[in-house]
Design a protein around this motif. Structure first.
Motif, PDB file in Angstrom:
ATOM      1  N   ARG A 139      13.291 -23.880  -4.791  1.00 20.52           N
ATOM      2  CA  ARG A 139      14.403 -24.100  -5.705  1.00 20.52           C
ATOM      3  C   ARG A 139      15.147 -25.372  -5.316  1.00 20.52           C
ATOM      4  NH1 ARG A 139      14.826 -19.929  -8.952  1.00 20.52           N
ATOM      5  NH2 ARG A 139      16.784 -20.732  -9.793  1.00 20.52           N
ATOM      6  N   THR A 140      15.778 -25.998  -6.296  1.00 14.04           N
ATOM      7  CA  THR A 140      16.519 -27.238  -6.084  1.00 14.04           C
ATOM      8  C   THR A 140      17.962 -27.034  -6.506  1.00 14.04           C
ATOM      9  OG1 THR A 140      14.535 -28.570  -6.497  1.00 14.04           O
ATOM     10  CG2 THR A 140      16.668 -29.689  -6.690  1.00 14.04           C
ATOM     11  N   TYR A 141      18.876 -27.443  -5.653  1.00 15.50           N
ATOM     12  CA  TYR A 141      20.288 -27.309  -5.982  1.00 15.50           C
ATOM     13  C   TYR A 141      20.657 -28.233  -7.151  1.00 15.50           C
ATOM     14  CZ  TYR A 141      21.395 -24.649  -1.748  1.00 15.50           C
ATOM     15  OH  TYR A 141      21.456 -23.679  -0.787  1.00 15.50           O
ATOM     16  N   VAL A 142      21.540 -27.743  -8.015  1.00 17.78           N
ATOM     17  CA  VAL A 142      22.128 -28.545  -9.082  1.00 17.78           C
ATOM     18  C   VAL A 142      23.514 -28.981  -8.608  1.00 17.78           C
ATOM     19  CG1 VAL A 142      22.931 -28.565 -11.474  1.00 17.78           C
ATOM     20  CG2 VAL A 142      20.844 -27.308 -10.867  1.00 17.78           C
ATOM     21  N   LEU A 143      23.767 -30.282  -8.613  1.00 20.20           N
ATOM     22  CA  LEU A 143      25.020 -30.826  -8.104  1.00 20.20           C
ATOM     23  C   LEU A 143      25.844 -31.397  -9.257  1.00 20.20           C
ATOM     24  CD1 LEU A 143      23.610 -32.809  -5.031  1.00 20.20           C
ATOM     25  CD2 LEU A 143      24.339 -30.419  -5.119  1.00 20.20           C
ATOM     26  N   ASN A 144      27.150 -31.284  -9.128  1.00 17.98           N
ATOM     27  CA  ASN A 144      28.019 -31.908 -10.124  1.00 17.98           C
ATOM     28  C   ASN A 144      28.311 -33.357  -9.719  1.00 17.98           C
ATOM     29  OD1 ASN A 144      29.981 -31.807  -8.112  1.00 17.98           O
ATOM     30  ND2 ASN A 144      31.098 -30.100  -9.041  1.00 17.98           N
ATOM     31  N   GLY A 145      29.195 -34.046 -10.455  1.00 20.39           N
ATOM     32  CA  GLY A 145      29.476 -35.450 -10.192  1.00 20.39           C
ATOM     33  C   GLY A 145      30.107 -35.711  -8.854  1.00 20.39           C
TER      34      GLY A 145
ATOM     35  N   GLN B  98      13.058 -13.027  13.218  1.00 17.14           N
ATOM     36  CA  GLN B  98      11.972 -13.876  13.701  1.00 17.14           C
ATOM     37  C   GLN B  98      12.286 -15.353  13.498  1.00 17.14           C
ATOM     38  OE1 GLN B  98       9.255 -12.713  15.364  1.00 17.14           O
ATOM     39  NE2 GLN B  98      10.176 -10.672  15.195  1.00 17.14           N
ATOM     40  N   SER B  99      12.542 -15.767  12.266  1.00 16.61           N
ATOM     41  CA  SER B  99      12.792 -17.174  12.008  1.00 16.61           C
ATOM     42  C   SER B  99      13.161 -17.382  10.546  1.00 16.61           C
ATOM     43  CB  SER B  99      11.561 -18.027  12.355  1.00 16.61           C
ATOM     44  OG  SER B  99      10.471 -17.573  11.583  1.00 16.61           O
ATOM     45  N   THR B 100      13.352 -18.643  10.188  1.00 13.22           N
ATOM     46  CA  THR B 100      13.682 -19.046   8.829  1.00 13.22           C
ATOM     47  C   THR B 100      12.647 -20.052   8.355  1.00 13.22           C
ATOM     48  OG1 THR B 100      16.051 -18.650   9.057  1.00 13.22           O
ATOM     49  CG2 THR B 100      15.395 -20.263   7.405  1.00 13.22           C
ATOM     50  N   PHE B 101      12.165 -19.855   7.145  1.00 10.03           N
ATOM     51  CA  PHE B 101      11.181 -20.775   6.589  1.00 10.03           C
ATOM     52  C   PHE B 101      11.882 -22.074   6.226  1.00 10.03           C
ATOM     53  CE2 PHE B 101       8.002 -22.226   3.487  1.00 10.03           C
ATOM     54  CZ  PHE B 101       6.840 -21.986   4.210  1.00 10.03           C
ATOM     55  N   ASP B 102      11.362 -23.182   6.750  1.00 13.66           N
ATOM     56  CA  ASP B 102      12.036 -24.474   6.659  1.00 13.66           C
ATOM     57  C   ASP B 102      12.203 -24.916   5.204  1.00 13.66           C
ATOM     58  OD1 ASP B 102      13.289 -26.685   7.541  1.00 13.66           O
ATOM     59  OD2 ASP B 102      11.516 -27.683   8.349  1.00 13.66           O
ATOM     60  N   HIS B 103      13.293 -25.650   4.938  1.00 10.71           N
ATOM     61  CA  HIS B 103      13.555 -26.135   3.587  1.00 10.71           C
ATOM     62  C   HIS B 103      12.543 -27.217   3.222  1.00 10.71           C
ATOM     63  CE1 HIS B 103      15.671 -28.787   6.337  1.00 10.71           C
ATOM     64  NE2 HIS B 103      15.702 -29.721   5.400  1.00 10.71           N
ATOM     65  N   PRO B 104      12.120 -27.287   1.930  1.00  8.64           N
ATOM     66  CA  PRO B 104      11.082 -28.245   1.539  1.00  8.64           C
ATOM     67  C   PRO B 104      11.556 -29.680   1.429  1.00  8.64           C
ATOM     68  CG  PRO B 104      11.791 -26.971  -0.358  1.00  8.64           C
ATOM     69  CD  PRO B 104      12.485 -26.366   0.829  1.00  8.64           C
ATOM     70  N   GLY B 105      12.853 -29.926   1.205  1.00  6.90           N
ATOM     71  CA  GLY B 105      13.340 -31.289   1.056  1.00  6.90           C
ATOM     72  C   GLY B 105      14.840 -31.298   0.875  1.00  6.90           C
ATOM     73  N   LEU B 106      15.377 -32.479   0.639  1.00  6.32           N
ATOM     74  CA  LEU B 106      16.809 -32.635   0.469  1.00  6.32           C
ATOM     75  C   LEU B 106      17.280 -31.836  -0.743  1.00  6.32           C
ATOM     76  CD1 LEU B 106      19.407 -34.095   1.402  1.00  6.32           C
ATOM     77  CD2 LEU B 106      18.814 -35.925  -0.219  1.00  6.32           C
ATOM     78  N   ASN B 107      18.346 -31.066  -0.550  1.00  7.99           N
ATOM     79  CA  ASN B 107      18.930 -30.247  -1.612  1.00  7.99           C
ATOM     80  C   ASN B 107      17.946 -29.219  -2.183  1.00  7.99           C
ATOM     81  OD1 ASN B 107      21.475 -31.472  -1.476  1.00  7.99           O
ATOM     82  ND2 ASN B 107      20.831 -33.124  -2.854  1.00  7.99           N
ATOM     83  N   GLN B 108      17.004 -28.785  -1.376  1.00 13.63           N
ATOM     84  CA  GLN B 108      16.038 -27.773  -1.785  1.00 13.63           C
ATOM     85  C   GLN B 108      16.007 -26.647  -0.762  1.00 13.63           C
ATOM     86  OE1 GLN B 108      12.444 -30.228  -2.209  1.00 13.63           O
ATOM     87  NE2 GLN B 108      12.581 -29.928  -4.427  1.00 13.63           N
TER      88      GLN B 108
END
Length: 557
Positions: free
Chosen positions: A147-153, A116-126
């Motif tokens: 959920r929010t992505y954890v990014l390295n340096g 059917q579809s994909t539920f849109d992401h809530p924000g940048l890196n989320q």
């Protein structure tokens, strides 16, 4: 659906520090077989419904919601949708994929699974990870875990963290977004993992999990059905209150169950929790799917039985597996799904097909389905009681139905946690009528103690009853010497004097063989002369001191 669910194609490798999202996976031989000594069996037909070349092609999570028009709504996590599938080697490209997917399935024609579809992401890196959904009052509700992505340096994804819970209110039957509700997450508990709609009681039960020291603890909340997502209550281990208590989860004290996703559903007056042991997305680690049970939707849930050991492998390596889910809305034996993954991390010890990009074998990232015979669900225990009487504790219990019931083991504990076996009672085997059992603990612990039953099947599977507690007071009344010779003994009533004392002696057939009374102002120590013609053996003594009655065992030599 409207474009509130617009597609979001992620360009990142699948990574998760929580064991919820999956990790990337390219091809060779994939094997699946069942292990001995378990009740569930594979359902290759239902598994084949999710082996599609177009539309939704592969993914994880695998959560279902029954709709009244005969459709099932399927909620998936990281998914491949309309990617370049190669039927020659059954492979998909490692990138890109979407973070979630919504599909429908006609339950009368289950081979037709439609994306059917994909539920849109809530924000940048989320992104949104699916929780459980439910139908109520001509609306469909789906929980989403933000959920929010954890990014390295260097800006690379190294994991993700939980942000908040939402619940999407959808129109029915169109499944269009009406409203997105904010859900409270006290103590950081990820509520929305499992749901029970109790229309009789008027409650919506919503379950959540929290990772504590590497273990997933489960918690229960509820809100009124006539005031959804308001007036939340949380089970705090004692009562439904305004806030949960972190240490008081719905597992037995001191334990923590399996992976971060799980299922809870009612069955024949009981409540069943299904979970898989947490394998931390390591290939071959923790492959057991287990069933837990409770008399209440708030728990505590105690272990019932092993359901299935996952053995799906690729190139001789057992794949990472996780997030087993129950789907009781499908008929016949209980339908259960689990996810597999060739995790793209060195520490996962997997074949690692996507280590250099390229392609992966699609079946290494598709849900698998098994069936659990309903006969393997809990034997229906009608009652289990314990009470102190004289010098012993008496236990009685009754079952409504039994299937392959070999025996019961009676277990006792001083603290409600550490149990030891103190007796065994044969079971009936198979029965559809009420069966009653009893057992006597002749040497009970003084003070408070706990009892439970360990029911063992003919195939060695076992399950536990809820425990019952009883307080045993050590009797002040004694007879001595015991064993007695030459018929002379003393009755000591401790510090209590009796206006009237009665001494009754019974043989082991229950027949009274001797009676002695002191009519008035009996002392605390009374001499009794037994008849000379009594045979040697074991007798029961019943001593009445006014309204107080004690029963003791006496040996005559």
């Amino acid at each position: 659906m409207k474009n509130n669910f617009s597609s979001f194609a992620s360009l990142f490798n699948r990574l998760s520090g929580t064991g919820q999202a999956s990790i990337s996976i390219c091809l060779f031989l994939l094997f699946s077989h069942s292990a001995p000594g378990q009740d569930a069996y594979q359902d290759p037909v239902f598994t084949s419904y999710f082996q599609n070349e177009t539309g939704w092609q592969a993914g994880d999570a695998t959560i279902s919601v029954a709709l009244p028009d005969g459709r099932a709504l399927w909620l998936f996590g990281d998914s491949y949708v309309d990617r370049a599938y190669d039927p020659a080697d059954m492979s998909l490209p490692c990138l890109p994929f979407v973070n979630n997917a919504i599909c429908t399935q006609n339950m009368a024609n289950p081979a037709n699974v439609e994306y059917q579809s994909t539920f849109d992401h809530p924000g940048l890196n989320q992104y949104y990870w699916p929780g459980k959904g439910f139908y109520y009052n001509n609306k469909v509700y789906v929980f989403w875990l933000e959920r929010t992505y954890v990014l390295n340096g260097m800006g690379q994804i190294v994991g993700s963290t939980f942000t908040s819970s939402k619940c999407a209110e959808l129109s029915y039957p169109e499944l269009e977004l009406i409203q997105l509700h904010n859900i409270s997450n006290p103590l950081g508990i990820e509520f929305g993992k499992a749901v029970i709609v109790d229309e009789t009681g008027g409650w919506l039960y919503v379950y959540g999990s929290k990772t504590v020291s590497g273990f997933n603890r489960y918690y229960a909340s509820r809100c009124p059905l006539n005031n959804l997502f308001q007036s939340w209550q949380y089970w705090n281990g004692i009562l439904w209150g305004a806030a949960p208590i972190e240490g008081n989860h719905i597992q037995p004290a001191g334990t923590a169950l399996g992976s971060a996703s799980f299922s809870v559903f009612p069955y024949q007056g009981k409540y069943i929790l299904l979970s898989q042991d947490n394998g931390y997305l390591v290939c071959g680690n923790e492959v057991a799917i287990k069933l837990y049970k409770s008399d209440s939707p708030r728990g505590p849930f105690v272990f019932h039985r092993l359901v299935y050991n996952i053995t799906d492998s690729y190139n001789g390596v057992i794949l990472a597996s996780y997030n087993a889910q129950a789907h009781p809305e499908f008929g016949g034996d209980l339908l259960i799904s689990y996810n597999v993954n060739d995790v793209n991390l060195p520490a996962a010890q997997c074949p690692n097909q996507c280590s250099n990009g390229g392609r992966f074998q699609a079946d290494t990232y598709r849900p698998k389905f098994v069936r659990l015979p309903l006969s393997a669900l809990p034997i229906e225990l009608l009652s289990f009681e314990a009470w102190a009487g004289g010098t012993n504790v008496q236990l009685k219990w009754a079952t409504q139905t039994e299937v392959r019931n070999k025996h019961f083991e009676v277990e006792r504990s001083r603290n409600g946690t550490d149990f030891t076996v103190i007796g065994k009672v044969p079971g009936t085997g198979n029965s559809n009528s009420i069966r009653r059992y009893d057992w006597i603990d002749l040497t009970p612990f003084p003070g408070k103690s706990y009892y439970r039953l360990r029911q063992v099947d003919e195939n060695g599977q076992f399950s536990y009853s809820p425990f019952v507690s009883v307080r045993y007071k050590v009797s002040e009344t004694t007879v001595y010497p015991n064993p007695v010779q030459q018929g002379k003994l003393m009755v000591q009533t401790g510090s209590k004097t009796c206006e009237k004392m009665t001494f009754l002696l019974y043989n082991m057939n229950g027949s009274q063989v001797f009676r002695y009374e002191v009519a008035e102002n009996a002392d605390t120590e009374i001499k009794v002369q037994l008849p000379d013609n009594l045979p040697k053996g074991i007798f029961m003594v019943q001593i009445s001191c006014d309204q107080h009655i004690e029963t003791l065992k006496l040996v005559i030599e």
